[in-house]
Write a protein that holds these residues in place. Structure first.
Motif, PDB file in Angstrom:
ATOM      1  N   HIS A   1     -19.081 -10.076   1.980  1.00 23.66           N
ATOM      2  CA  HIS A   1     -17.878  -9.602   2.617  1.00 23.66           C
ATOM      3  C   HIS A   1     -17.100  -8.297   2.090  1.00 23.66           C
ATOM      4  O   HIS A   1     -16.133  -7.769   2.452  1.00 23.66           O
ATOM      5  N   THR A   2     -17.819  -7.961   0.936  1.00 21.41           N
ATOM      6  CA  THR A   2     -17.223  -6.513   0.290  1.00 21.41           C
ATOM      7  C   THR A   2     -17.355  -5.469   1.247  1.00 21.41           C
ATOM      8  O   THR A   2     -18.475  -5.154   1.859  1.00 21.41           O
ATOM      9  N   SER A   3     -16.122  -4.880   1.393  1.00 20.06           N
ATOM     10  CA  SER A   3     -16.133  -3.903   2.467  1.00 20.06           C
ATOM     11  C   SER A   3     -14.854  -3.283   2.431  1.00 20.06           C
ATOM     12  O   SER A   3     -13.913  -3.658   1.922  1.00 20.06           O
ATOM     13  N   GLN A   4     -14.633  -2.291   3.510  1.00 15.63           N
ATOM     14  CA  GLN A   4     -13.294  -1.923   3.761  1.00 15.63           C
ATOM     15  C   GLN A   4     -12.822  -2.370   5.204  1.00 15.63           C
ATOM     16  O   GLN A   4     -14.057  -2.408   6.297  1.00 15.63           O
ATOM     17  N   TYR A   5     -11.769  -2.857   5.244  1.00 18.06           N
ATOM     18  CA  TYR A   5     -11.442  -3.595   6.746  1.00 18.06           C
ATOM     19  C   TYR A   5     -10.007  -2.640   7.069  1.00 18.06           C
ATOM     20  O   TYR A   5      -9.103  -2.439   6.615  1.00 18.06           O
ATOM     21  N   LEU A   6     -10.256  -2.117   8.384  1.00 19.42           N
ATOM     22  CA  LEU A   6      -9.437  -1.268   9.059  1.00 19.42           C
ATOM     23  C   LEU A   6      -8.584  -1.997  10.285  1.00 19.42           C
ATOM     24  O   LEU A   6      -9.462  -2.597  11.115  1.00 19.42           O
ATOM     25  N   CYS A   7      -7.416  -1.804  10.404  1.00 20.81           N
ATOM     26  CA  CYS A   7      -6.860  -2.512  11.469  1.00 20.81           C
ATOM     27  C   CYS A   7      -6.350  -1.224  12.464  1.00 20.81           C
ATOM     28  O   CYS A   7      -5.976  -0.354  11.843  1.00 20.81           O
ATOM     29  N   ALA A   8      -6.149  -1.550  13.565  1.00 21.19           N
ATOM     30  CA  ALA A   8      -5.782  -0.455  14.623  1.00 21.19           C
ATOM     31  C   ALA A   8      -4.896  -1.018  15.694  1.00 21.19           C
ATOM     32  O   ALA A   8      -5.117  -2.401  16.151  1.00 21.19           O
ATOM     33  N   SER A   9      -4.149  -0.286  16.240  1.00 18.26           N
ATOM     34  CA  SER A   9      -3.410  -0.677  17.636  1.00 18.26           C
ATOM     35  C   SER A   9      -3.483   0.507  18.446  1.00 18.26           C
ATOM     36  O   SER A   9      -3.877   1.630  18.307  1.00 18.26           O
ATOM     37  N   SER A  10      -3.240  -0.077  19.998  1.00 20.11           N
ATOM     38  CA  SER A  10      -3.342   1.114  21.110  1.00 20.11           C
ATOM     39  C   SER A  10      -2.409   0.440  21.966  1.00 20.11           C
ATOM     40  O   SER A  10      -2.160  -0.949  22.218  1.00 20.11           O
ATOM     41  N   THR A  11      -2.018   1.162  23.013  1.00 21.87           N
ATOM     42  CA  THR A  11      -1.093   0.892  24.109  1.00 21.87           C
ATOM     43  C   THR A  11      -2.023   0.618  25.351  1.00 21.87           C
ATOM     44  O   THR A  11      -1.766  -0.220  26.002  1.00 21.87           O
ATOM     45  N   GLY A  12      -3.109   1.075  25.186  1.00 21.19           N
ATOM     46  CA  GLY A  12      -4.129   0.643  26.392  1.00 21.19           C
ATOM     47  C   GLY A  12      -5.486   1.396  26.017  1.00 21.19           C
ATOM     48  O   GLY A  12      -5.965   1.433  25.157  1.00 21.19           O
ATOM     49  N   ALA A  13      -6.144   2.036  27.301  1.00 23.66           N
ATOM     50  CA  ALA A  13      -7.173   2.631  27.198  1.00 23.66           C
ATOM     51  C   ALA A  13      -6.974   3.994  26.819  1.00 23.66           C
ATOM     52  O   ALA A  13      -7.455   5.123  27.279  1.00 23.66           O
ATOM     53  N   ASP A  14      -6.874   4.114  25.439  1.00 23.65           N
ATOM     54  CA  ASP A  14      -6.405   5.513  25.000  1.00 23.65           C
ATOM     55  C   ASP A  14      -6.350   5.395  23.460  1.00 23.65           C
ATOM     56  O   ASP A  14      -7.046   4.677  22.767  1.00 23.65           O
ATOM     57  N   THR A  15      -5.737   6.296  22.684  1.00 23.60           N
ATOM     58  CA  THR A  15      -5.731   6.346  21.483  1.00 23.60           C
ATOM     59  C   THR A  15      -5.458   5.226  20.614  1.00 23.60           C
ATOM     60  O   THR A  15      -4.252   4.435  20.768  1.00 23.60           O
ATOM     61  N   GLN A  16      -6.203   5.010  19.527  1.00 21.93           N
ATOM     62  CA  GLN A  16      -6.122   4.034  18.597  1.00 21.93           C
ATOM     63  C   GLN A  16      -5.602   4.664  17.459  1.00 21.93           C
ATOM     64  O   GLN A  16      -6.064   5.328  16.775  1.00 21.93           O
ATOM     65  N   TYR A  17      -4.524   3.849  16.873  1.00 22.54           N
ATOM     66  CA  TYR A  17      -3.805   4.402  15.600  1.00 22.54           C
ATOM     67  C   TYR A  17      -4.263   3.316  14.587  1.00 22.54           C
ATOM     68  O   TYR A  17      -4.110   2.155  14.600  1.00 22.54           O
ATOM     69  N   PHE A  18      -4.641   4.040  13.421  1.00 23.66           N
ATOM     70  CA  PHE A  18      -5.428   3.094  12.252  1.00 23.66           C
ATOM     71  C   PHE A  18      -4.423   2.877  11.193  1.00 23.66           C
ATOM     72  O   PHE A  18      -3.748   3.996  11.000  1.00 23.66           O
ATOM     73  N   GLY A  19      -4.391   1.746  10.561  1.00 24.93           N
ATOM     74  CA  GLY A  19      -3.790   1.621   9.401  1.00 24.93           C
ATOM     75  C   GLY A  19      -4.721   2.249   8.219  1.00 24.93           C
ATOM     76  O   GLY A  19      -5.910   2.732   8.558  1.00 24.93           O
ATOM     77  N   PRO A  20      -4.053   2.283   6.785  1.00 24.87           N
ATOM     78  CA  PRO A  20      -4.877   2.786   5.682  1.00 24.87           C
ATOM     79  C   PRO A  20      -6.015   1.950   5.285  1.00 24.87           C
ATOM     80  O   PRO A  20      -6.868   2.665   4.482  1.00 24.87           O
ATOM     81  N   GLY A  21      -6.189   0.708   5.808  1.00 26.42           N
ATOM     82  CA  GLY A  21      -7.220  -0.009   5.341  1.00 26.42           C
ATOM     83  C   GLY A  21      -7.072  -0.956   4.066  1.00 26.42           C
ATOM     84  O   GLY A  21      -5.976  -0.581   3.311  1.00 26.42           O
ATOM     85  N   THR A  22      -7.790  -1.782   4.040  1.00 33.28           N
ATOM     86  CA  THR A  22      -7.903  -2.774   2.787  1.00 33.28           C
ATOM     87  C   THR A  22      -9.362  -2.792   2.346  1.00 33.28           C
ATOM     88  O   THR A  22     -10.144  -3.254   3.008  1.00 33.28           O
ATOM     89  N   ARG A  23      -9.347  -2.363   0.908  1.00 33.13           N
ATOM     90  CA  ARG A  23     -10.759  -2.467   0.202  1.00 33.13           C
ATOM     91  C   ARG A  23     -10.732  -3.511  -0.413  1.00 33.13           C
ATOM     92  O   ARG A  23     -10.204  -3.868  -1.453  1.00 33.13           O
ATOM     93  N   LEU A  24     -11.723  -4.459   0.240  1.00 35.28           N
ATOM     94  CA  LEU A  24     -12.034  -5.545  -0.295  1.00 35.28           C
ATOM     95  C   LEU A  24     -13.325  -5.911  -1.329  1.00 35.28           C
ATOM     96  O   LEU A  24     -14.449  -5.580  -0.841  1.00 35.28           O
ATOM     97  N   THR A  25     -13.204  -6.143  -2.479  1.00 39.00           N
ATOM     98  CA  THR A  25     -14.393  -6.468  -3.362  1.00 39.00           C
ATOM     99  C   THR A  25     -14.416  -7.933  -3.706  1.00 39.00           C
ATOM    100  O   THR A  25     -13.588  -8.745  -4.119  1.00 39.00           O
ATOM    101  N   VAL A  26     -15.702  -8.656  -3.494  1.00 41.87           N
ATOM    102  CA  VAL A  26     -15.761 -10.005  -4.033  1.00 41.87           C
ATOM    103  C   VAL A  26     -16.828 -10.196  -4.689  1.00 41.87           C
ATOM    104  O   VAL A  26     -17.910  -9.620  -4.752  1.00 41.87           O
ATOM    105  N   LEU A  27     -16.636 -10.522  -6.123  1.00 44.08           N
ATOM    106  CA  LEU A  27     -17.292 -10.664  -7.123  1.00 44.08           C
ATOM    107  C   LEU A  27     -18.233 -12.003  -7.069  1.00 44.08           C
ATOM    108  O   LEU A  27     -17.743 -13.011  -6.517  1.00 44.08           O
TER     109      LEU A  27
END
Lengths: 112, 111
Positions: free
Chosen positions: B85-111
């Motif tokens: 599951h180690t990866s970067q997870y990005l969240c985004a939102s949009s009003t419709g069929a149009d621009t998606q605005y992204f958050g800065p991301g969470t970098r997850l490391t599972v040892l």
């Protein structure tokens, strides 16, 4: 399944050089977007192209949407170190559900 | 300027732990998305939501789950984290069929 192929995957150039990044598909997209992403951050939208053959300019960046709306290009004139980053193209799928299909990305490094 | 936030920005945890990645937006967008991205690679859609109480799985299979109880909030949960599951997870939102605005991301490391 709609796919977007981006090329090149990596590009390292000197400041002042020109470059072009390509985004190709066998599928038609309603629109195509270009994003730029810096390390540790989320992608930021640069431009959206909607009409076949459309050309948009953003300072030194020129974006073109293919006539058949299957491909796009990003051309940067006189690249600067501040242009360094990951460039992603993304197509809005033909079903218009709002889901984007992303290309693999082009990592650009501009050396001073 | 997009107002979409993700916490934590970085997370290092041991195998088997339960984790929740938070995503909030203050733009009133109906559509929200979770993507998984390996460094320097493309984004893969793992979950999306078209509104409250609506969630769908994305194109990339994921062991994570999501919920959408409020318009502004779209958390992602992993019941038992693994190194895969180690990866970067990005969240985004949009009003419709149009621009998606992204958050800065969470970098997850599972040892």
């Amino acid at each position: 399944t709609q796919l977007l192929e981006q090329s090149p995957q990596f590009l390292s150039i000197q400041e002042g050089e020109n470059l072009t990044v390509y985004c190709n598909s066998s599928s038609v997209f309603s629109s195509l977007q270009w994003y730029r992403q810096e390390p540790g951050e989320g992608p930021v939208l640069l431009v959206t192209v909607v009409t076949g053959g459309e050309v948009k300019k953003l300072k030194r960046l020129t974006f073109q949407f293919g006539d058949a709306r299957k491909d796009s290009s990003l051309h940067i004139t006189a690249a600067q170190p501040g242009d360094t980053g990951l460039y992603l193209c993304a197509g809005l799928n033909s079903g218009n559900t709002g889901k984007l299909i992303f290309g693999q990305g082009t990592t650009l490094q501009v050396k001073p | 300027e997009a107002d979409i936030y993700q916490t934590p920005r970085y997370l290092v945890i041991g195998t088997g732990k339960k984790i929740t990645l938070e995503c909030s937006q203050t733009m009133g967008h109906d559509k929200m998305y979770w993507y998984q991205q390996d460094p320097g690679m493309e984004l893969h859609l793992i979950h999306y939501s078209y509104g409250v109480n609506s969630t769908e799985k994305g194109d990339l299979s994921s062991e994570s789950t999501v919920s959408r109880i409020r318009t502004e909030h779209f958390p992602l949960t992993l019941e038992s984290a693994r190194p895969s599951h180690t990866s970067q997870y990005l969240c985004a939102s949009s009003t419709g069929a149009d621009t998606q605005y992204f958050g800065p991301g969470t970098r997850l490391t599972v040892l």
